[in-house]
Write a protein that holds these residues in place. Structure first.
Motif, mmCIF file in Angstrom:
data_model
loop_
_atom_site.group_PDB
_atom_site.id
_atom_site.type_symbol
_atom_site.label_atom_id
_atom_site.label_comp_id
_atom_site.label_asym_id
_atom_site.label_seq_id
_atom_site.Cartn_x
_atom_site.Cartn_y
_atom_site.Cartn_z
ATOM 1 N N LEU A 91 6.503 18.566 1.781
ATOM 2 C CA LEU A 91 7.768 17.928 2.113
ATOM 3 C C LEU A 91 7.585 16.895 3.221
ATOM 4 N N LEU A 92 6.813 17.249 4.249
ATOM 5 C CA LEU A 92 6.565 16.314 5.346
ATOM 6 C C LEU A 92 5.835 15.069 4.863
ATOM 7 N N THR A 93 4.859 15.261 3.979
ATOM 8 C CA THR A 93 4.114 14.119 3.453
ATOM 9 C C THR A 93 5.033 13.206 2.661
ATOM 10 N N HIS A 94 5.916 13.779 1.866
ATOM 11 C CA HIS A 94 6.880 12.975 1.110
ATOM 12 C C HIS A 94 7.803 12.205 2.046
ATOM 13 N N ILE A 95 8.291 12.863 3.090
ATOM 14 C CA ILE A 95 9.211 12.200 4.021
ATOM 15 C C ILE A 95 8.516 11.054 4.748
ATOM 16 N N VAL A 96 7.324 11.312 5.281
ATOM 17 C CA VAL A 96 6.609 10.276 6.035
ATOM 18 C C VAL A 96 6.211 9.122 5.123
ATOM 19 N N ALA A 97 5.663 9.442 3.944
ATOM 20 C CA ALA A 97 5.215 8.396 3.022
ATOM 21 C C ALA A 97 6.384 7.545 2.524
ATOM 22 N N LYS A 98 7.473 8.195 2.140
ATOM 23 C CA LYS A 98 8.590 7.460 1.552
ATOM 24 C C LYS A 98 9.413 6.709 2.587
ATOM 25 N N THR A 99 9.486 7.233 3.812
ATOM 26 C CA THR A 99 10.179 6.472 4.848
ATOM 27 C C THR A 99 9.339 5.271 5.282
ATOM 28 N N PHE A 100 8.019 5.423 5.283
ATOM 29 C CA PHE A 100 7.133 4.290 5.557
ATOM 30 C C PHE A 100 7.357 3.202 4.509
ATOM 31 N N ALA A 101 7.387 3.615 3.250
ATOM 32 C CA ALA A 101 7.595 2.649 2.166
ATOM 33 C C ALA A 101 8.996 2.061 2.220
ATOM 34 N N GLY A 102 9.986 2.898 2.515
ATOM 35 C CA GLY A 102 11.370 2.444 2.537
ATOM 36 C C GLY A 102 11.639 1.397 3.592
ATOM 37 N N ILE A 103 11.165 1.637 4.814
ATOM 38 C CA ILE A 103 11.368 0.644 5.871
ATOM 39 C C ILE A 103 10.453 -0.547 5.633
ATOM 40 N N GLY A 104 9.352 -0.325 4.900
ATOM 41 C CA GLY A 104 8.458 -1.424 4.557
ATOM 42 C C GLY A 104 9.135 -2.454 3.672
ATOM 43 N N VAL A 105 10.010 -1.993 2.774
ATOM 44 C CA VAL A 105 10.770 -2.913 1.915
ATOM 45 C C VAL A 105 11.642 -3.817 2.778
ATOM 46 N N LEU A 106 12.329 -3.240 3.750
ATOM 47 C CA LEU A 106 13.167 -4.027 4.654
ATOM 48 C C LEU A 106 12.322 -4.985 5.483
ATOM 49 N N ASP A 107 11.191 -4.502 5.994
ATOM 50 C CA ASP A 107 10.301 -5.349 6.787
ATOM 51 C C ASP A 107 9.840 -6.565 5.997
ATOM 52 N N LEU A 108 9.477 -6.340 4.731
ATOM 53 C CA LEU A 108 8.960 -7.436 3.911
ATOM 54 C C LEU A 108 10.046 -8.469 3.616
ATOM 55 N N LEU A 109 11.243 -8.003 3.270
ATOM 56 C CA LEU A 109 12.349 -8.933 3.037
ATOM 57 C C LEU A 109 12.674 -9.731 4.296
ATOM 58 N N HIS A 110 12.695 -9.032 5.414
ATOM 59 C CA HIS A 110 13.036 -9.666 6.688
ATOM 60 C C HIS A 110 11.988 -10.694 7.093
ATOM 61 N N ASN A 111 10.721 -10.269 7.165
ATOM 62 C CA ASN A 111 9.674 -11.153 7.660
ATOM 63 C C ASN A 111 9.466 -12.353 6.742
ATOM 64 N N SER B 267 0.830 -1.207 0.000
ATOM 65 C CA SER B 267 0.000 0.000 0.000
ATOM 66 C C SER B 267 0.865 1.258 0.000
ATOM 67 N N GLN B 268 1.958 1.247 0.775
ATOM 68 C CA GLN B 268 2.843 2.422 0.807
ATOM 69 C C GLN B 268 3.556 2.610 -0.526
ATOM 70 N N LEU B 269 4.039 1.518 -1.115
ATOM 71 C CA LEU B 269 4.716 1.621 -2.411
ATOM 72 C C LEU B 269 3.748 2.066 -3.498
ATOM 73 N N THR B 270 2.529 1.564 -3.461
ATOM 74 C CA THR B 270 1.517 1.967 -4.447
ATOM 75 C C THR B 270 1.228 3.449 -4.336
ATOM 76 N N TYR B 271 1.129 3.935 -3.099
ATOM 77 C CA TYR B 271 0.825 5.360 -2.912
ATOM 78 C C TYR B 271 1.949 6.247 -3.439
ATOM 79 N N ILE B 272 3.198 5.951 -3.070
ATOM 80 C CA ILE B 272 4.283 6.868 -3.468
ATOM 81 C C ILE B 272 4.565 6.799 -4.969
ATOM 82 N N THR B 273 4.194 5.693 -5.619
ATOM 83 C CA THR B 273 4.482 5.566 -7.053
ATOM 84 C C THR B 273 3.319 5.995 -7.947
ATOM 85 N N THR B 274 2.104 6.057 -7.403
ATOM 86 C CA THR B 274 0.947 6.362 -8.259
ATOM 87 C C THR B 274 0.109 7.552 -7.802
#
Length: 238
Positions: free
Chosen positions: A144-164, A124-131
């Motif tokens: 700027l704040l929305t970009h930072i919060v959205a993209k950091t959510f998506a960025g750590i989400g990538v790590l979470d998904l690989l890890h889990n 959901s986070q990746l879909t939002y930041i890309t579309t």
């Protein structure tokens, strides 16, 4: 300040979801077994150095609090900026609910179920930041704040998904040659499409993974981090 009755639904749900996630993470850290105990029991090829997760979340939550304050008060926020913040707000709420709920299954060592919540959040986070996320405007604090919060959510989400995913399905299994190549290609491709915010998150993910692994795989992940940093730097320079 306007009364609570005049607040939009997402203005109320966003801070509540933040508090839910924050409370769940505190419980996860201080319960027995805690999140770190489960991490150590289920080491895999994409297990990061766990303290990198905490190092990421502290500054990210500071940005979240500032973003929530802007969303709640709308002080200095233009009408079009309100629309952007509220549209992301629904994805933000979903992410907090997913990650807060994830913790209970993770701490129960039910990693396959916890992976469902990670998958929903990350996609959901990746879909939002890309579309759906409008272009970055550094002159606008809410943007700027929305970009930072959205993209950091998506960025750590990538790590979470690989890890889990690796911990749930490939515990103690070393990465195959295909996995090693796919990891490098995937991060390089993502870096080539990323701005400096999300790109920095990808590099951070790789460093966290490199520090959590050992031997040749750790060194290869470190090389991927340097390569991805170079790709993101060149891409954003030009």
């Amino acid at each position: 300040m306007s009364s609570i009755q005049s607040k939009s639904t997402v203005q109320i749900l966003a801070p509540l979801s933040f508090l839910y996630d924050f409370a769940a993470q505190q419980y996860g850290m201080f319960s027995s077994p805690n999140m770190l105990d489960i991490h150590n029991r289920n080491l895999a090829a994409f297990s990061p150095q766990p303290y990198f997760i905490g190092g990421f979340f502290f500054p990210q939550q500071c940005f979240q609090v500032y973003w929530l304050w802007k969303l709640w008060t709308r002080k200095g926020v233009k009408e079009e900026e309100v629309g952007v913040m509220e549209k992301f707000g629904w994805v933000y709420v979903l992410g907090n609910v997913c990650i807060g709920t994830w913790m209970f299954f993770w701490n129960s060592n039910d990693l396959k179920t916890s992976n469902i919540f990670v998958l929903i959040n990350t996609l959901s986070q990746l879909t939002y930041i890309t579309t759906m996320l409008p272009p970055l405007d550094t002159r606008s604090t809410p943007n700027l704040l929305t970009h930072i919060v959205a993209k950091t959510f998506a960025g750590i989400g990538v790590l979470d998904l690989l890890h889990n995913t690796s911990a749930a399905y490939f515990k103690n299994i070393p990465p195959s040659t295909l996995v090693q190549v796919a990891t490098g290609v995937g991060f390089a491709a993502a870096g080539a499409c990323s701005d400096w915010i999300f790109g920095a998150c990808l590099v951070y993910d790789l460093v966290a993974l490199s520090m959590g692994q050992s031997g040749g795989w750790s060194r290869l992940l470190g090389a991927y981090a340097l390569g991805t940093a170079g790709i993101v730097g060149v891409r954003n320079w030009f």
